[in-house]
Enzyme design. Sequence first.
Site, PDB file in Angstrom:
ATOM      1  N   HIS A 173       0.712  -1.303  -0.044  1.00 46.04           N
ATOM      2  CA  HIS A 173      -0.034   0.064  -0.024  1.00 46.04           C
ATOM      3  C   HIS A 173       0.775   1.326  -0.131  1.00 46.04           C
ATOM      4  O   HIS A 173       0.413   2.262   0.590  1.00 46.04           O
ATOM      5  CB  HIS A 173      -0.972   0.324   1.155  1.00 46.04           C
ATOM      6  CG  HIS A 173      -2.160  -0.909   0.933  1.00 46.04           C
ATOM      7  ND1 HIS A 173      -2.455  -1.724  -0.301  1.00 46.04           N
ATOM      8  CD2 HIS A 173      -2.986  -1.472   1.815  1.00 46.04           C
ATOM      9  CE1 HIS A 173      -3.478  -2.345   0.070  1.00 46.04           C
ATOM     10  NE2 HIS A 173      -3.678  -2.493   1.295  1.00 46.04           N
ATOM     11  N   HIS A 214      -9.749   1.542   0.512  1.00 42.88           N
ATOM     12  CA  HIS A 214      -9.939   0.501   1.300  1.00 42.88           C
ATOM     13  C   HIS A 214     -10.966   0.717   2.417  1.00 42.88           C
ATOM     14  O   HIS A 214     -10.628   0.260   3.498  1.00 42.88           O
ATOM     15  CB  HIS A 214      -8.549   0.446   2.100  1.00 42.88           C
ATOM     16  CG  HIS A 214      -8.344  -0.828   2.398  1.00 42.88           C
ATOM     17  ND1 HIS A 214      -8.584  -1.408   3.625  1.00 42.88           N
ATOM     18  CD2 HIS A 214      -7.278  -1.948   1.937  1.00 42.88           C
ATOM     19  CE1 HIS A 214      -8.235  -2.638   3.835  1.00 42.88           C
ATOM     20  NE2 HIS A 214      -7.294  -2.746   2.976  1.00 42.88           N
ATOM     21  N   GLU A 249     -11.728  -4.011  -3.023  1.00 44.94           N
ATOM     22  CA  GLU A 249     -10.809  -3.049  -3.449  1.00 44.94           C
ATOM     23  C   GLU A 249     -10.274  -3.511  -4.919  1.00 44.94           C
ATOM     24  O   GLU A 249      -9.609  -4.120  -5.354  1.00 44.94           O
ATOM     25  CB  GLU A 249      -9.117  -3.493  -2.869  1.00 44.94           C
ATOM     26  CG  GLU A 249      -9.361  -3.172  -1.257  1.00 44.94           C
ATOM     27  CD  GLU A 249      -8.142  -3.931  -0.558  1.00 44.94           C
ATOM     28  OE1 GLU A 249      -7.113  -3.596  -0.923  1.00 44.94           O
ATOM     29  OE2 GLU A 249      -8.417  -4.787   0.003  1.00 44.94           O
TER      30      GLU A 249
END
Length: 374
Positions: free
Chosen positions: A126, A201, A339
């Site tokens: 991420h 998210h 996602e």
Amino acid sequence: MSGGVCQYGRWCGAGSAGCDGSAWGKTPGGQDVKIITLTNDHAMTVRVITYGGIIQSVEAPDRAGHVQDLVLGFGTLEGYTKDSAEGGLFFGAMIGRYANRLAHGTFTIDGKSYHTDLTDPPNALHGGKIGFDKHVWTLVDTRKTAGEASVTLRLVSPDGDQGFPGTLTTSITYTLNDNNALSLHYQATTDAPTVLNLTNHSYWNLNGEGSGSIENEVLRVNAERYTPTDSTSIPTGELAQVEGTPLDFRKPARIGDRLRSDFIQMMYAHGYDHNWVVEGEYGKAPRPAVTVYDPASGRTLDVSTNQPGVQIYTSNSLTGKYAGISHRAYRQTDALAIEAEHFPDSPNHSSFPTTELRPGQKFDYTTIFKLGTR
């Protein structure tokens, strides 16, 4: 306030869909954070904060008209900044520069290797230690037109940020319409070749935030293939068939039915945390990707996207460490993250859809979350 436009906390006019914004505290570093509220005429409300581009809440009615918040999150800014400081579970956040994983935090562009922090050792997850979820985004505009309200946020990431090349300018527009559809429109440009993967998210629970496990919810995924991984969640490069595996949701199935399967992919992830290859051409109009139905509340969630894949995650890392708006502790399987994104570790797999972005090109993708009841 002409043309139904508003900025920085002013109400954006009469009509069905609307938006407003206000101050929502300061980060530990002293930066001001705002919260923007989008509403429509069907009792749906979405709140977005400029810290991390986070979707703080999504409120919508059940089959009886009872309105509840449907995403996990916190009632104060401190909840989000504390989570960020302690490593991060990314509640509702905008993820970048690179959503999901990069093997060993390494990728190559035009023969040159680049490295980012190993935030999920031995890999990067991420976007590095200070990803897009940990920045205060600039509030560019809030707008109301017929039947919808929107807010646009922008972030400029300098060359070398977290090891990624190129100055990257990213914007995200959240739009709520009177059909109870929340659209996320991502756009980005760069001044040098780079890699990019953006997603949101949010942790969804259609029976209400803090209501417990989503195992009884029914899931359908418009995918015949997925990307198997090794034990560190890095794709092997194969596009495997879902048929005959616990990842086969081509027909609606209860999430909990195969959640504890001994299938090796499920064992690696401690549940579902996999990238499905969404059927249909990507990069064009959004096409159906995921449908979720909650029998208890009657709520439905239809997700469409023009991204090539969708990572579905059964909140396997929630351990009870955090309590949310409901003052109830969040635990494993308490929510489903959906996602929509490019595939994990794409820069290191030439057969995957490219995540390279070059000067003169525009990253331009949309994901739509549409709520309903039955």
